[in-house]
Scaffold this motif. Structure first.
Motif, short mmCIF file in Angstrom:
data_model
loop_
_atom_site.label_atom_id
_atom_site.label_comp_id
_atom_site.label_asym_id
_atom_site.label_seq_id
_atom_site.Cartn_x
_atom_site.Cartn_y
_atom_site.Cartn_z
N UNK A 1 7.61 -5.42 0.08
CA UNK A 1 6.15 -5.28 0.14
C UNK A 1 5.78 -4.06 0.98
N UNK A 2 6.45 -3.90 2.11
CA UNK A 2 6.18 -2.77 2.98
C UNK A 2 6.51 -1.44 2.33
N UNK A 3 7.59 -1.40 1.56
CA UNK A 3 7.94 -0.17 0.86
C UNK A 3 6.91 0.22 -0.18
N UNK A 4 6.45 -0.76 -0.94
CA UNK A 4 5.42 -0.48 -1.95
C UNK A 4 4.11 -0.05 -1.28
N UNK A 5 3.74 -0.77 -0.21
CA UNK A 5 2.50 -0.41 0.50
C UNK A 5 2.63 0.97 1.15
N UNK A 6 3.80 1.29 1.68
CA UNK A 6 4.01 2.61 2.28
C UNK A 6 3.95 3.73 1.25
N UNK A 7 4.52 3.48 0.07
CA UNK A 7 4.45 4.48 -0.99
C UNK A 7 3.01 4.70 -1.44
N UNK A 8 2.24 3.64 -1.54
CA UNK A 8 0.82 3.78 -1.91
C UNK A 8 0.04 4.51 -0.82
N UNK A 9 0.36 4.22 0.43
CA UNK A 9 -0.31 4.90 1.55
C UNK A 9 0.01 6.40 1.51
N UNK A 10 1.28 6.73 1.30
CA UNK A 10 1.66 8.14 1.24
C UNK A 10 1.00 8.83 0.06
N UNK A 11 0.93 8.14 -1.08
CA UNK A 11 0.25 8.73 -2.24
C UNK A 11 -1.23 8.94 -1.95
N UNK A 12 -1.84 8.02 -1.22
CA UNK A 12 -3.24 8.20 -0.83
C UNK A 12 -3.44 9.39 0.08
N UNK A 13 -2.49 9.60 1.00
CA UNK A 13 -2.58 10.77 1.87
C UNK A 13 -2.40 12.07 1.10
#
Length: 135
Positions: free
Chosen positions: A59-71
Protein backbone atom coordinates in the motif's frame (compact mmCIF):
# COMPACT_ATOMS: atom_id res chain seq x y z
CA UNK A 1 15.12 17.39 -15.24
CA UNK A 2 15.85 14.37 -17.47
CA UNK A 3 13.32 11.55 -17.62
CA UNK A 4 15.69 8.94 -16.14
CA UNK A 5 16.42 11.19 -13.17
CA UNK A 6 12.68 11.58 -12.56
CA UNK A 7 12.21 7.82 -12.84
CA UNK A 8 15.05 7.12 -10.40
CA UNK A 9 13.68 9.67 -7.93
CA UNK A 10 10.18 8.19 -8.23
CA UNK A 11 11.47 4.66 -7.60
CA UNK A 12 13.52 5.82 -4.62
CA UNK A 13 10.55 7.62 -3.13
CA UNK A 14 8.38 4.57 -3.74
CA UNK A 15 10.86 2.34 -1.89
CA UNK A 16 11.18 4.75 1.03
CA UNK A 17 7.42 5.12 1.24
CA UNK A 18 6.90 1.34 1.15
CA UNK A 19 9.42 0.84 3.97
CA UNK A 20 7.93 3.68 6.02
CA UNK A 21 4.31 2.51 5.70
CA UNK A 22 5.28 -1.14 6.21
CA UNK A 23 7.10 -0.39 9.45
CA UNK A 24 4.37 1.98 10.64
CA UNK A 25 1.74 -0.70 10.04
CA UNK A 26 3.91 -3.33 11.72
CA UNK A 27 4.45 -1.23 14.83
CA UNK A 28 0.76 -0.40 15.04
CA UNK A 29 -0.31 -4.02 14.59
CA UNK A 30 2.29 -5.25 17.10
CA UNK A 31 0.96 -2.78 19.67
CA UNK A 32 -2.59 -3.86 18.96
CA UNK A 33 -1.69 -7.55 19.36
CA UNK A 34 0.32 -6.83 22.50
CA UNK A 35 -2.66 -5.13 24.12
CA UNK A 36 -5.08 -7.90 23.14
CA UNK A 37 -2.98 -11.08 23.46
CA UNK A 38 0.10 -10.19 25.51
CA UNK A 39 3.58 -11.48 24.93
CA UNK A 40 4.79 -14.00 23.72
CA UNK A 41 2.68 -13.93 20.59
CA UNK A 42 0.96 -17.11 19.41
CA UNK A 43 2.05 -18.44 15.96
CA UNK A 44 -0.99 -17.04 14.15
CA UNK A 45 -0.10 -13.56 15.42
CA UNK A 46 3.33 -13.79 13.76
CA UNK A 47 1.56 -14.62 10.50
CA UNK A 48 -0.70 -11.58 10.93
CA UNK A 49 2.31 -9.37 11.65
CA UNK A 50 4.14 -10.52 8.52
CA UNK A 51 0.97 -10.06 6.46
CA UNK A 52 0.61 -6.55 7.88
CA UNK A 53 4.20 -5.67 7.01
CA UNK A 54 3.83 -6.89 3.42
CA UNK A 55 0.34 -5.45 2.94
CA UNK A 56 1.20 -2.04 4.27
CA UNK A 57 4.47 -2.09 2.32
CA UNK A 58 2.50 -2.72 -0.88
CA UNK A 59 0.00 0.00 0.00
CA UNK A 60 2.82 2.38 0.89
CA UNK A 61 4.62 1.69 -2.37
CA UNK A 62 1.53 2.42 -4.45
CA UNK A 63 0.76 5.55 -2.42
CA UNK A 64 4.39 6.70 -2.72
CA UNK A 65 4.37 6.20 -6.48
CA UNK A 66 1.15 8.23 -6.75
CA UNK A 67 2.64 10.95 -4.54
CA UNK A 68 5.78 11.11 -6.69
CA UNK A 69 3.67 11.24 -9.85
CA UNK A 70 1.69 14.10 -8.32
CA UNK A 71 4.90 15.98 -7.59
CA UNK A 72 6.13 15.43 -11.15
CA UNK A 73 2.79 16.68 -12.50
CA UNK A 74 2.98 19.73 -10.22
CA UNK A 75 6.54 20.42 -11.41
CA UNK A 76 5.47 20.35 -15.05
CA UNK A 77 2.72 22.89 -14.50
CA UNK A 78 4.59 25.24 -12.14
CA UNK A 79 8.21 25.35 -13.22
CA UNK A 80 8.96 28.66 -11.47
CA UNK A 81 7.03 28.19 -8.20
CA UNK A 82 8.83 26.48 -5.32
CA UNK A 83 7.11 23.60 -3.53
CA UNK A 84 6.28 24.50 0.07
CA UNK A 85 5.82 21.98 2.88
CA UNK A 86 2.10 22.76 3.01
CA UNK A 87 1.72 22.14 -0.70
CA UNK A 88 3.76 18.91 -0.50
CA UNK A 89 1.46 17.68 2.29
CA UNK A 90 -1.56 18.66 0.17
CA UNK A 91 -0.22 16.76 -2.86
CA UNK A 92 0.44 13.76 -0.61
CA UNK A 93 -3.10 13.84 0.76
CA UNK A 94 -4.63 14.28 -2.69
CA UNK A 95 -2.71 11.37 -4.23
CA UNK A 96 -1.63 8.95 -1.52
CA UNK A 97 -4.47 8.89 0.99
CA UNK A 98 -7.24 7.84 -1.45
CA UNK A 99 -5.02 5.01 -2.72
CA UNK A 100 -4.24 3.89 0.83
CA UNK A 101 -7.90 4.01 1.82
CA UNK A 102 -9.06 2.11 -1.27
CA UNK A 103 -6.45 -0.63 -0.89
CA UNK A 104 -7.00 -0.93 2.85
CA UNK A 105 -10.76 -1.26 2.54
CA UNK A 106 -10.31 -3.80 -0.27
CA UNK A 107 -8.68 -6.12 2.27
CA UNK A 108 -5.08 -6.09 1.09
CA UNK A 109 -3.69 -4.67 4.35
CA UNK A 110 -5.77 -5.84 7.27
CA UNK A 111 -9.26 -7.38 6.90
CA UNK A 112 -11.88 -4.66 7.35
CA UNK A 113 -14.19 -6.49 9.73
CA UNK A 114 -15.02 -6.07 13.40
CA UNK A 115 -12.30 -4.55 15.52
CA UNK A 116 -9.91 -4.68 12.55
CA UNK A 117 -11.94 -1.93 10.90
CA UNK A 118 -11.28 0.28 13.92
CA UNK A 119 -7.59 -0.58 13.70
CA UNK A 120 -7.58 0.19 9.98
CA UNK A 121 -9.16 3.60 10.48
CA UNK A 122 -6.84 4.44 13.39
CA UNK A 123 -3.80 3.42 11.38
CA UNK A 124 -5.08 5.45 8.41
CA UNK A 125 -5.40 8.55 10.63
CA UNK A 126 -1.95 8.00 12.11
CA UNK A 127 -0.52 7.37 8.65
CA UNK A 128 -2.10 10.59 7.34
CA UNK A 129 -0.47 12.59 10.13
CA UNK A 130 2.88 10.89 9.68
CA UNK A 131 2.65 11.19 5.90
CA UNK A 132 1.94 14.92 6.09
CA UNK A 133 4.91 15.36 8.43
CA UNK A 134 7.07 13.13 6.22
CA UNK A 135 6.17 15.08 3.08
Amino acid sequence: MPALTKLRATLQFTAVSAAFWGLAGLVGRAGYELLHHGFPFPPETWLALSRTLLGYGLIGGVAGACFAAGLVAYGRRHRDAPLSRRLAAGVGAATGVPVFLALQLSGLGIPAAGSSLTFSLLSLGTGCLLGAAFG
